[in-house]
Design a protein around this motif. Structure first.
Motif, PDB file in Angstrom:
ATOM      1  N   ASP A 156       0.849  -1.186   0.000  1.00  0.00           N
ATOM      2  CA  ASP A 156       0.000   0.000   0.000  1.00  0.00           C
ATOM      3  C   ASP A 156       0.886   1.238   0.000  1.00  0.00           C
ATOM      4  N   SER A 168      -0.358   4.405  -0.336  1.00  0.00           N
ATOM      5  CA  SER A 168      -1.239   5.574  -0.210  1.00  0.00           C
ATOM      6  C   SER A 168      -0.627   6.615   0.712  1.00  0.00           C
ATOM      7  N   SER A 189      -4.890   8.704   4.052  1.00  0.00           N
ATOM      8  CA  SER A 189      -5.781   8.330   2.955  1.00  0.00           C
ATOM      9  C   SER A 189      -6.681   7.184   3.393  1.00  0.00           C
ATOM     10  N   VAL A 210      -3.539   2.336  -2.160  1.00  0.00           N
ATOM     11  CA  VAL A 210      -2.999   2.415  -3.513  1.00  0.00           C
ATOM     12  C   VAL A 210      -1.992   1.272  -3.611  1.00  0.00           C
TER      13      VAL A 210
END
Length: 152
Positions: free
Chosen positions: A5, A7, A11, A15
């Motif tokens: 991840d 991100s 957040s 991502v």
């Protein structure tokens, strides 16, 4: 091979990235797949994805940012450094564009090196490596000046 991840702090949505820090991977047949939490990305798929993104995203983005005329005057090491820079940042930024268009390899290397403090120095080694690559393309008076500075 295993997604992570990437991100931003705070957040709410992950991502997922794998391979060379990409949110996609490219299969042998050219199919581009979005990385998900449970994806497995082979080394070959990651390399294909990196090459695809270099040719279709990052190199064209640098060339457009600095202008085709400037791009065509840059040495290969400088092109490599700016491609690394845009791969990491997503864009070039005005200070780098201005330095690239100045025609001075020294100014461009200094502008990239000045960004080593960004994000509390998280990528300082990378910025300095990029600046060193740019300096390796120096010729003529700039190279002589750098040599004299180093020999002081």
């Amino acid at each position: 091979s295993t997604p992570y991840d990437d991100s931003k702090k705070g957040s709410k949505k992950p991502v997922w990235r794998a391979g060379f820090g990409s949110d996609t991977y490219t299969q042998k047949d050219g199919t581009v797949i979005t990385v998900k939490q449970n994806s497995f990305v082979s080394k070959e798929d990651a390399i294909r994805d990196l090459n695809r993104r270099l040719e279709t995203e990052f190199i064209p983005r640098v060339k457009k940012s600095v202008g085709a005329n400037t791009w065509n005057t840059l040495g290969d090491s400088t092109k490599t450094a700016l491609t690394s820079y845009i791969y990491n940042y997503g864009n070039i930024g005005e200070s780098i564009i201005k330095a690239a268009n100045s025609g001075s390899t020294r100014k461009l290397a200094d502008a990239v090196r000045a960004r080593a403090v960004d994000n509390n120095g998280l990528n300082s080694n990378r910025r300095n490596d990029e600046a060193d690559l740019i300096e390796s393309d120096m010729t003529g008076p700039e190279l002589i000046a750098k040599t004299r500075e180093r020999n002081k």
